[in-house]
Design a protein around this motif. Structure first.
Motif, short mmCIF file in Angstrom:
data_model
loop_
_atom_site.label_atom_id
_atom_site.label_comp_id
_atom_site.label_asym_id
_atom_site.label_seq_id
_atom_site.Cartn_x
_atom_site.Cartn_y
_atom_site.Cartn_z
N UNK A 84 0.85 -1.21 0.00
CA UNK A 84 0.00 0.00 0.00
C UNK A 84 0.87 1.25 0.00
N UNK A 85 1.91 1.23 0.82
CA UNK A 85 2.82 2.38 0.90
C UNK A 85 3.55 2.58 -0.44
N UNK A 148 -10.12 -5.85 2.42
CA UNK A 148 -9.06 -4.89 2.78
C UNK A 148 -8.49 -4.23 1.53
N UNK A 149 -8.33 -5.01 0.48
CA UNK A 149 -7.74 -4.47 -0.76
C UNK A 149 -8.66 -3.45 -1.41
N UNK A 150 -9.94 -3.75 -1.44
CA UNK A 150 -10.90 -2.82 -2.01
C UNK A 150 -10.97 -1.52 -1.21
N UNK A 151 -10.95 -1.64 0.10
CA UNK A 151 -10.94 -0.46 0.97
C UNK A 151 -9.68 0.37 0.70
N UNK A 152 -8.54 -0.30 0.67
CA UNK A 152 -7.27 0.40 0.49
C UNK A 152 -7.22 1.15 -0.84
N UNK A 170 -3.56 18.30 3.88
CA UNK A 170 -2.47 17.47 4.36
C UNK A 170 -2.72 16.00 3.98
N UNK A 171 -2.73 15.78 2.68
CA UNK A 171 -3.10 14.48 2.14
C UNK A 171 -2.06 13.42 2.46
N UNK A 172 -0.78 13.76 2.41
CA UNK A 172 0.25 12.76 2.69
C UNK A 172 0.13 12.24 4.11
N UNK A 173 -0.14 13.13 5.07
CA UNK A 173 -0.32 12.70 6.46
C UNK A 173 -1.55 11.80 6.57
N UNK A 174 -2.61 12.18 5.88
CA UNK A 174 -3.83 11.35 5.90
C UNK A 174 -3.56 9.98 5.27
N UNK A 175 -2.79 9.96 4.19
CA UNK A 175 -2.46 8.68 3.55
C UNK A 175 -1.65 7.80 4.50
N UNK A 176 -0.72 8.39 5.20
CA UNK A 176 0.08 7.62 6.15
C UNK A 176 -0.79 7.05 7.27
N UNK A 177 -1.72 7.86 7.77
CA UNK A 177 -2.63 7.36 8.82
C UNK A 177 -3.51 6.24 8.28
N UNK A 178 -3.98 6.41 7.05
CA UNK A 178 -4.80 5.36 6.43
C UNK A 178 -4.01 4.07 6.32
N UNK A 183 -3.56 -2.10 8.92
CA UNK A 183 -3.13 -3.31 9.64
C UNK A 183 -4.20 -3.74 10.64
N UNK A 184 -5.01 -2.82 11.11
CA UNK A 184 -6.03 -3.16 12.09
C UNK A 184 -7.33 -3.61 11.44
#
Length: 187
Positions: A84-85, A148-152, A170-178, A183-184
């Motif tokens: 994903x990353x 999970x894949x569809x959500x991601x 702040x999309x990059x920060x939001x992407x990192x949080x996503x 994993x959860x």
């Protein structure tokens, strides 16, 4: 063995990439204008692609295929979250912004004319399938991996669209949080 028509289509795709780059010709250009820029007769484009929507879809589908090869080079043994990353890092790179714009333009058109963009729409799940395989390597069941894949993919595309529409967010920060939260999502 490839047919002459298939080889001609591939040569035209290469010429389209050479002339217009990975984003393809502007959706505002007619088939005649595109053909003129390529130095071919417009009927050749019509023969190989059928219509302007099909031509645009073919270019972006080929770009997406090439992207998937680059992403896969990062390691087809990556787990779900690292993949994903890698996907986010690839598509959020400013060098791909024009193609991301073209992608969303075509997606918007496909919403209204799905049949005209059928081959383009058919390939939209390529990333979902790649992520499913990674999730399965991580131990997810088939159902968990698909969900999970569809959500991601849906969320990452949404964040890319957000970046285009409101670059100051702040999309990059939001992407990192996503990505961290994915994993959860395991059941």
């Amino acid at each position: 063995m490839r047919s002459a028509a298939g080889e001609g289509r591939e040569r035209l795709l290469e010429a389209l990439f050479d002339e217009f780059g990975e984003s393809g010709p502007s959706p505002s250009l007619s088939m005649r204008q595109v053909a003129e820029r390529l130095g071919v007769h417009h009927t050749l484009l019509t023969y190989h692609f059928g219509s302007r929507p099909s031509l645009l879809g073919a270019v972006l589908s080929e770009a997406r295929r090439r992207d998937n090869l680059v992403i896969a080079e990062t390691g087809d043994e990556l787990g779900f979250v690292p993949l994903c990353r890698a996907i986010w890092d690839f598509y959020s790179d400013a060098a791909h912004e024009d193609r991301i714009r073209a992608f969303f333009h075509l997606v918007g058109l496909a919403v209204y004319e799905r049949d005209a963009y059928q081959s383009f729409v058919a390939g939209l799940d390529d990333l979902v399938h790649a992520l499913e395989a990674a999730a399965r390597r991580d131990g997810d069941t088939a159902t968990e991996a698909k969900q999970r894949s569809l959500i991601a993919v849906s969320c990452l595309r949404g964040l890319l669209l957000q970046r285009l529409l409101t670059p100051e967010a702040e999309v990059d920060d939001a992407a990192e949080r996503l990505i961290a939260s994915l994993t959860t999502l395991r059941s």
